[in-house]
Design an enzyme around this catalytic site. Structure first.
Site, mmCIF file in Angstrom:
data_model
loop_
_atom_site.group_PDB
_atom_site.id
_atom_site.type_symbol
_atom_site.label_atom_id
_atom_site.label_comp_id
_atom_site.label_asym_id
_atom_site.label_seq_id
_atom_site.Cartn_x
_atom_site.Cartn_y
_atom_site.Cartn_z
ATOM 1 N N ASN A 62 7.361 17.661 -8.651
ATOM 2 C CA ASN A 62 7.675 18.679 -8.387
ATOM 3 C C ASN A 62 7.733 18.551 -6.524
ATOM 4 O OD1 ASN A 62 10.022 20.653 -7.606
ATOM 5 N ND2 ASN A 62 8.332 22.411 -8.796
ATOM 6 N N LYS B 179 8.931 20.594 -4.437
ATOM 7 C CA LYS B 179 9.472 21.580 -3.737
ATOM 8 C C LYS B 179 10.510 21.540 -2.458
ATOM 9 C CE LYS B 179 5.974 23.679 -6.428
ATOM 10 N NZ LYS B 179 5.040 24.692 -6.417
ATOM 11 N N HIS C 270 11.982 27.504 -12.912
ATOM 12 C CA HIS C 270 10.326 27.047 -12.719
ATOM 13 C C HIS C 270 10.382 28.658 -12.288
ATOM 14 C CE1 HIS C 270 7.503 26.951 -9.446
ATOM 15 N NE2 HIS C 270 6.897 25.754 -10.182
ATOM 16 N N GLU D 97 9.509 30.006 -9.397
ATOM 17 C CA GLU D 97 9.725 30.394 -8.423
ATOM 18 C C GLU D 97 10.679 30.611 -8.323
ATOM 19 O OE1 GLU D 97 8.419 26.676 -6.345
ATOM 20 O OE2 GLU D 97 6.230 27.337 -7.407
ATOM 21 N N GLU E 131 3.933 26.197 -17.265
ATOM 22 C CA GLU E 131 3.108 26.617 -16.569
ATOM 23 C C GLU E 131 2.696 27.844 -16.268
ATOM 24 O OE1 GLU E 131 4.820 23.802 -13.085
ATOM 25 O OE2 GLU E 131 6.411 24.974 -13.055
ATOM 26 N N GLY F 188 -0.041 25.807 -7.343
ATOM 27 C CA GLY F 188 -0.105 26.245 -6.138
ATOM 28 C C GLY F 188 -1.578 27.124 -5.758
ATOM 29 N N SER G 233 -1.749 23.314 -10.641
ATOM 30 C CA SER G 233 -2.417 22.404 -9.473
ATOM 31 C C SER G 233 -3.022 21.288 -10.568
ATOM 32 C CB SER G 233 -4.018 23.966 -9.777
ATOM 33 O OG SER G 233 -3.097 24.763 -8.747
HETATM 34 C C1 PEP Z 1 5.048 23.727 -10.429
HETATM 35 O O1 PEP Z 1 4.604 24.318 -8.805
HETATM 36 O O2 PEP Z 1 5.270 22.820 -10.333
HETATM 37 C C2 PEP Z 1 3.458 23.246 -9.511
HETATM 38 C C3 PEP Z 1 3.413 23.177 -11.136
HETATM 39 O O3 PEP Z 1 2.791 23.111 -8.550
HETATM 40 P P1 PEP Z 1 0.966 22.128 -8.308
HETATM 41 O O4 PEP Z 1 0.844 21.434 -8.656
HETATM 42 O O5 PEP Z 1 1.407 22.712 -7.313
HETATM 43 O O6 PEP Z 1 0.266 23.881 -8.770
#
Ligand code: PEP
Length: 256
Positions: free
Chosen positions: A12, A14, A99, A101, A171, A177, A217
């Site tokens: 992703n 983003k 997601h 976000e 998630e 992040g 992460s």
């Molecule tokens: C995401 O936003 O889908 C995600 C998993 O981000 P990160 O790997 O940076 O935590």
């Protein structure tokens, strides 16, 4: 491998990479991933503006293309949105929805995700349906019930004919992040509960084939631990998907 499901590693991007940067990263990925281990599927989800560029650059590689968002209506006065047919015409076979976000910053609801999931499945695009809890919810011990409620509401009224029509990504918001990862046991606890919910909705056979990913992460150093769990079938990768070497290392680990 703890089960026979094909693992899925999804990147992703983003809101990162302008067209030139996307072209460069796509070229690097096409080179690094010109071969993908057996039993592993790879998808990259660039920003909408970059989809066509990335499509053209990864065409020869065994890497699939996904979008980060979609609108459920077919066409018309919906400024700024893209339809399922548009994503399909650009070569997308996956689309991230729900997601955290999008839920937090753009106030998307379970009902919105439900409409998106239905429209995508009808169009032949596989939703990567995200769910996950805040730190507050986890600390209150309500993470499993919240995630299962998100799954039930988001998938209400959906019928599948095949397990590859749907992917779920768990998630935990506090791990996205932030550099804080859930433990493999944390991921299994929730991914196992997600699968049990999928059994309730779709029955044992379909639910047994639906891929459930971990995201938050995830990186080359920790992905193997997650993938060793029975109900974790891959990863949705944010930050580490922006570097071809890190992302391709994760794909390699998924093949081990
Ligand atoms: C995401 O936003 O889908 C995600 C998993 O981000 P990160 O790997 O940076 O935590």
């Amino acid at each position: 491998m703890p089960n026979s499901r094909v693992r899925l590693i999804a990147g992703n991007w983003k809101m990162n990479n302008d067209v030139a940067e996307a072209a460069k990263l796509a070229d690097e990925l096409a080179e690094a991933l010109n071969e993908v281990p057996a039993g592993v599927e790879v998808v990259v989800c660039p920003p909408t503006i970059d989809i066509t560029t990335v499509h053209d650059r990864i065409q020869a590689a065994p890497v699939k293309l996904g979008a980060q968002n979609v609108y459920w209506e077919e066409k018309g006065a919906y400024t700024g949105e893209s339809s399922c047919a548009m994503l399909k015409s650009a070569g997308c076979t996956y689309c991230i929805i729900g997601h955290s976000e999008r839920r937090d910053y753009f106030h998307e609801t379970d009902a919105d995700e439900n409409k998106k999931a239905k429209a995508l499945i009808a169009a032949g695009i596989t939703p990567i349906f995200c769910c996950g809890e805040s730190l507050e919810t986890r600390e209150a011990g309500e993470h499993v019930s919240l995630v299962c409620a998100q799954i039930k509401a988001g998938l209400e009224g959906i019928e599948l004919t095949s397990a590859d029509q749907l992917v779920i990504a768990y998630e935990p918001i506090w791990a996205i992040g932030t550099g804080k990862t859930a433990t493999a046991a944390d991921a299994q606890e929730v991914c196992g509960a997600i699968r049990a919910t999928l059994v309730e909705i779709f029955g044992e056979q379909l639910a047994g084939g639906i891929r459930v990913l971990y995201g938050g992460s995830a990186k080359p150093e920790n992905i193997a631990g997650f993938l060793a769990e029975e109900d974790v079938d891959g990863a949705l990768v944010g930050g580490a998907s922006l570097k071809a070497d890190a992302f391709s290392a994760m794909v390699e680990k998924a093949g081990e």
